[in-house]
Motif scaffolding. Structure first.
Motif, PDB file in Angstrom:
ATOM      1  N   ALA A 539       0.813  -1.213  -0.013  1.00 29.70           N
ATOM      2  CA  ALA A 539      -0.173   0.013  -0.111  1.00 29.70           C
ATOM      3  C   ALA A 539       0.769   1.197   0.008  1.00 29.70           C
ATOM      4  O   ALA A 539       0.447   2.307  -0.629  1.00 29.70           O
ATOM      5  N   ALA A 540       1.975   1.306   0.767  1.00 30.79           N
ATOM      6  CA  ALA A 540       2.852   2.475   0.629  1.00 30.79           C
ATOM      7  C   ALA A 540       3.441   2.648  -0.645  1.00 30.79           C
ATOM      8  O   ALA A 540       3.788   3.644  -1.079  1.00 30.79           O
ATOM      9  N   VAL A 541       3.858   1.616  -1.365  1.00 34.85           N
ATOM     10  CA  VAL A 541       4.253   1.771  -2.632  1.00 34.85           C
ATOM     11  C   VAL A 541       3.536   2.284  -3.670  1.00 34.85           C
ATOM     12  O   VAL A 541       3.587   3.204  -4.302  1.00 34.85           O
ATOM     13  N   GLU A 542       1.959   1.936  -3.460  1.00 35.07           N
ATOM     14  CA  GLU A 542       1.255   2.546  -4.261  1.00 35.07           C
ATOM     15  C   GLU A 542       0.714   4.013  -4.200  1.00 35.07           C
ATOM     16  O   GLU A 542       0.553   4.853  -4.969  1.00 35.07           O
ATOM     17  N   GLU A 543       0.853   4.307  -2.829  1.00 33.41           N
ATOM     18  CA  GLU A 543       0.548   5.677  -2.202  1.00 33.41           C
ATOM     19  C   GLU A 543       1.780   6.536  -2.646  1.00 33.41           C
ATOM     20  O   GLU A 543       1.361   7.495  -3.333  1.00 33.41           O
ATOM     21  N   ARG A 544       2.998   6.292  -2.588  1.00 35.30           N
ATOM     22  CA  ARG A 544       4.224   6.949  -2.999  1.00 35.30           C
ATOM     23  C   ARG A 544       4.199   7.422  -4.511  1.00 35.30           C
ATOM     24  O   ARG A 544       4.410   8.139  -5.098  1.00 35.30           O
ATOM     25  N   GLN A 545       3.827   6.225  -5.331  1.00 35.78           N
ATOM     26  CA  GLN A 545       3.634   6.386  -6.674  1.00 35.78           C
ATOM     27  C   GLN A 545       2.579   7.245  -7.339  1.00 35.78           C
ATOM     28  O   GLN A 545       2.981   7.941  -8.228  1.00 35.78           O
ATOM     29  N   ARG A 546       1.558   7.230  -6.719  1.00 37.15           N
ATOM     30  CA  ARG A 546       0.473   8.161  -6.863  1.00 37.15           C
ATOM     31  C   ARG A 546       0.862   9.395  -6.610  1.00 37.15           C
ATOM     32  O   ARG A 546       0.521  10.391  -7.329  1.00 37.15           O
ATOM     33  N   GLU A 547       1.694   9.606  -5.502  1.00 38.31           N
ATOM     34  CA  GLU A 547       2.146  11.070  -5.229  1.00 38.31           C
ATOM     35  C   GLU A 547       3.210  11.396  -6.115  1.00 38.31           C
ATOM     36  O   GLU A 547       3.149  12.685  -6.528  1.00 38.31           O
ATOM     37  N   LEU A 548       4.087  10.631  -6.639  1.00 36.95           N
ATOM     38  CA  LEU A 548       5.162  11.173  -7.708  1.00 36.95           C
ATOM     39  C   LEU A 548       4.330  11.462  -8.774  1.00 36.95           C
ATOM     40  O   LEU A 548       4.765  12.316  -9.580  1.00 36.95           O
TER      41      LEU A 548
END
Length: 565
Positions: A539-548
Motif C-alpha cells: 500500500a505504501a508503494v502504491e501511495e508513493r507512486q500516486r504522489e510522484l
C-alpha cells in the motif's frame, strides 16, 4: 556464363604469388573486411583437417580443397577483386602469422613467405608491391598490421573502424592457433609443422577464378552477387551505386565524402546502416528494411540525382548524426535533449532531429526536441504503448518538417499523439519499469524537479537505482509481505536513487526504514521522502507512486497543445 568472362582453377599461390596476376586490388566500393571468430575458426578447421588427412607430400600430391569462386576484372598490371575478399584477406592474415612464427625458427623461410605471398620489395624502384590491396578504408591498416613484418621497430597501428578491429581479431586468432601447434614440440619439428601448413594453404587450397577484362561490368556483377545471396549491406551497395553512376572525375570526391559516413562505424558496426536509414527517413519517410537500397537507387535514377551531390548530402548529415550519437551540440538545451534520448535509447527520434538541424534555429531545435522527448516518455516509457505507431508519427513529422520548417505545426503533430495529462498521470501511477536505464531516467527527472535548488543529480556513476522492497528479499526481514508482492518490485513507487556506498551496503536486505535514518541527510529528495513512512508495504508503494505521478505532467509537458507557450 557470358562470353566476356572466363573461368579457371587457381591455387592461392597462383593468385598471391604474382606469377599469374601481378597484384589484386579490392575496389573502394566493395564492403570492408567482415569475417569474425566463427569464420576464422571454420577456415582454420578446414585447413587443418585437410592437412591432417594428407600428412605427406606423396599423399597430398593430387589433392585440392576448393574454397569456392572469386570474381576478378583484369587490368594492366593488376586485377580488381569483385568477390572473394574475405577469403583472400583471411589467407593473407594467416600467412602473416606463419611468417612471424617462422622468423625465430627459420628466418629464410619467413622472408620467402613474405616475398612470395604477401609483399615484394623492388630494389630498382625502391618501393613495395602488395599481393593484395584492400579498399582505402582498410588499406593502410592492413599493410601495417598484417603485411609489414613484425620486426623490432614494428608499431601496431590504431584500429578505429569495425573492419580493422576484425582484422586484428583474425590475426590474434591465427597467432594463437599457430602457437598451439608448437606446444610440447621441439623447435625444428615445430618449424616443419608450420611449413607444412603453409604448403597446404598456398598450393592445395584452390578457387575457381572468374575473370573478365571489361571493367564496366564490375558494378553489375557486384549487385548480381548480392541478389544471389552473398548478403552485401545497404552501405556496400550504395557506395557501389554512387561510384558506378559518377563521372570518373568525381569518384575521388565521392570517396572522400564517404569517409565521413564510414567514420560513424566507430560508434558500432550497425551505425553506418542506421544513419543511411535515418538520413533517408528524414527526407522521404520510413523505408522497409529490405527495400531501402532499391528505394534509394530508384530515386537517384528517376530524379537524375548526381552521385557527387548525393554524397555531399550524406557527408553533411553524417557530421550532424555523429553529434547526435555523441550527445554533443553547441546549444546546452539541445544537448540536454540529446542526453535524455540517448539514455532512453530512443533512436527513432533521430530522423526528426536531422530534419530539425537542417531547417530550424537553435531555439526551434530545442522546442521540437523537447516535444519529441515528452511524447516518447508519455507514449512508450510510461504508457508502454505500441512502438511502431510512435515511429510512424516521428517519421512523418520529420518529412513534414523538411518541407515546412514549421516549429509549431511539428510540435502539435507530436503532442496531439501523446497521452494527455490525465492519461499520463493514470499510467504513471501504476507503471512498472523493469529496464533499469528507463527507471533511472524517470527517477532522475523526478529528483531534479523536486530538488529545492538548481543542482543536477549526481552522475550515473555515483547514483544507482535501488529497490526498497528488494528483487530477492530476505524471507525473515519481509515476512509481512504477501506472496504476490513480486508485482510491486519494479513499480516506480518502490524505487529510489542512492549513492553507491549505501546501495552496496543494503544488498538483499532492502532499504530498512528503521535502520537507515542516517540517510536522512542525503541530498536526494526521493530518498529523504521515504523516511516519512514508518513501514514499507504494498500500500505504501502504491501511495508513493500516486504522489510522484502528480508531478509527471510538469516534468514532461505538452506545451503547445495545452497553450502553455
Amino acid at each position: 556464363m557470358p562470353d566476356q568472362y572466363s573461368a579457371s582453377k587457381k591455387s592461392l599461390a597462383g593468385l598471391l604469388s604474382g606469377n599469374d596476376i601481378s597484384s589484386i586490388e579490392v575496389p573502394d566500393w566493395q564492403r570492408s573486411y567482415a569475417w569474425d571468430r566463427a569464420e576464422h575458426e571454420l577456415f582454420w578447421a578446414d585447413l587443418q583437417g585437410f592437412a591432417d588427412s594428407y600428412p605427406s607430400a606423396d599423399l597430398i600430391a593430387d589433392r585440392e580443397y576448393f574454397l569456392g569462386s572469386v570474381v576478378l576484372v583484369t587490368r594492366t598490371g593488376s586485377a580488381l577483386l569483385l568477390d572473394g575478399q574475405q577469403r583472400l584477406a583471411t589467407a593473407t592474415i594467416l600467412l602473416s602469422s606463419i611468417r612471424d612464427a617462422l622468423r625465430p625458427l627459420r628466418p629464410d623461410a619467413a622472408v620467402r613467405t613474405q616475398d612470395r605471398y604477401i609483399a615484394r620489395y623492388d630494389d630498382a624502384r625502391q618501393e613495395t608491391s602488395y599481393a593484395l590491396t584492400l579498399s582505402r578504408f582498410d588499406r593502410e591498416f592492413f599493410r601495417q598490421e598484417i603485411q609489414a613484418p613484425r620486426v623490432e621497430d614494428w608499431v601496431a597501428p590504431r584500429a578505429s573502424l569495425a573492419s580493422q578491429k576484425l582484422i586484428r581479431k583474425a590475426r590474434a586468432y591465427f597467432d594463437a592457433a599457430i602457437a598451439d601447434l608448437g606446444v610440447g614440440v621441439a623447435p625444428d619439428h615445430y618449424a616443419q609443422i608450420i611449413l607444412w601448413i603453409r604448403t597446404v594453404l598456398t598450393d592445395h587450397m584452390s578457387v575457381i577464378a572468374v575473370t573478365s577484362d571489361d571493367e564496366d561490368n564490375a558494378a553489375s556483377v557486384f549487385e548480381t552477387l548480392n541478389d544471389r545471396g552473398i548478403g552485401l549491406s545497404t552501405p556496400d551497395l550504395l557506395r557501389n551505386l554512387l561510384l558506378r553512376r559518377a563521372a570518373a572525375a568525381h569518384r575521388e570526391s565521392i570517396m572522400v565524402n564517404w569517409e565521413d559516413v564510414q567514420d560513424l562505424s566507430e560508434y558500432g558496426a550497425p551505425r553506418v546502416e542506421d544513419f543511411i536509414r535515418h538520413f533517408w527517413t528524414s527526407r522521404y519517410g520510413d523505408p522497409k528494411a529490405k527495400a531501402l537500397y532499391r528505394l534509394i537507387r530508384r530515386r537517384l535514377e528517376q530524379d537524375d540525382i548526381q552521385s557527387l551531390a548525393f554524397s555531399q548530402q550524406l557527408a553533411a548529415d553524417a557530421e550532424v548524426y555523429e553529434g547526435l550519437l555523441a550527445g554533443r551540440d553547441v546549444d546546452s538545451g539541445f544537448q540536454s535533449v540529446l542526453a535524455s534520448l540517448r539514455t532512453l535509447r530512443a533512436h527513432a527520434a533521430y530522423p526528426l532531429l536531422l530534419s530539425a538541424k537542417a531547417t530550424l534555429s537553435p531555439d526551434g531545435q530545442v522546442a521540437v526536441g523537447r516535444s519529441a522527448l515528452s511524447l516518447i516518455v508519455r507514449h512508450s516509457i510510461v504508457g508502454q504503448r505500441e512502438g511502431t505507431l510512435l515511429e510512424a508519427v516521428l517519421y512523418s513529422a520529420a518529412v513534414a518538417l523538411r518541407t515546412s520548417a514549421d516549429v509549431v505545426e511539428t510540435r502539435l503533430t507530436l503532442e496531439s499523439f501523446a497521452p494527455n495529462d490525465a492519461a499520463f498521470v493514470s499510467a504513471f501511477s501504476t507503471v512498472s519499469l523493469g529496464r533499469i536505464f528507463q527507471a533511472a531516467y524517470v527517477l532522475r527527472g523526478l529528483e531534479e524537479y523536486l530538488r529545492p535548488d538548481d543542482n543536477e543529480v549526481q552522475t550515473p556513476a555515483n547514483v544507482n537505482v535501488e529497490h526498497i522492497y528488494p528483487k530477492t528479499p530476505d524471507a525473515e526481514a519481509w515476512e509481512a509481505w504477501p506472496e504476490d508482492s513480486v508485482d510491486h518490485v519494479n513499480r516506480l513507487g518502490n524505487l529510489t536513487l542512492l549513492a553507491q556506498r549505501p546501495n552496496k551496503a543494503i544488498r538483499n536486505g532492502g532499504f530498512d526504514l528503521k535502520k537507515e535514518r542516517a540517510y536522512a541527510a542525503s541530498a536526494l529528495v526521493l530518498t529523504r521522502s521515504l523516511l516519512a513512512h514508518t513501514e514499507w508495504t504494498p500500500a505504501a508503494v502504491e501511495e508513493r507512486q500516486r504522489e510522484l505521478a502528480v508531478h509527471a505532467p510538469r516534468i514532461w509537458p505538452l506545451e503547445v497543445s495545452t497553450g502553455r507557450v
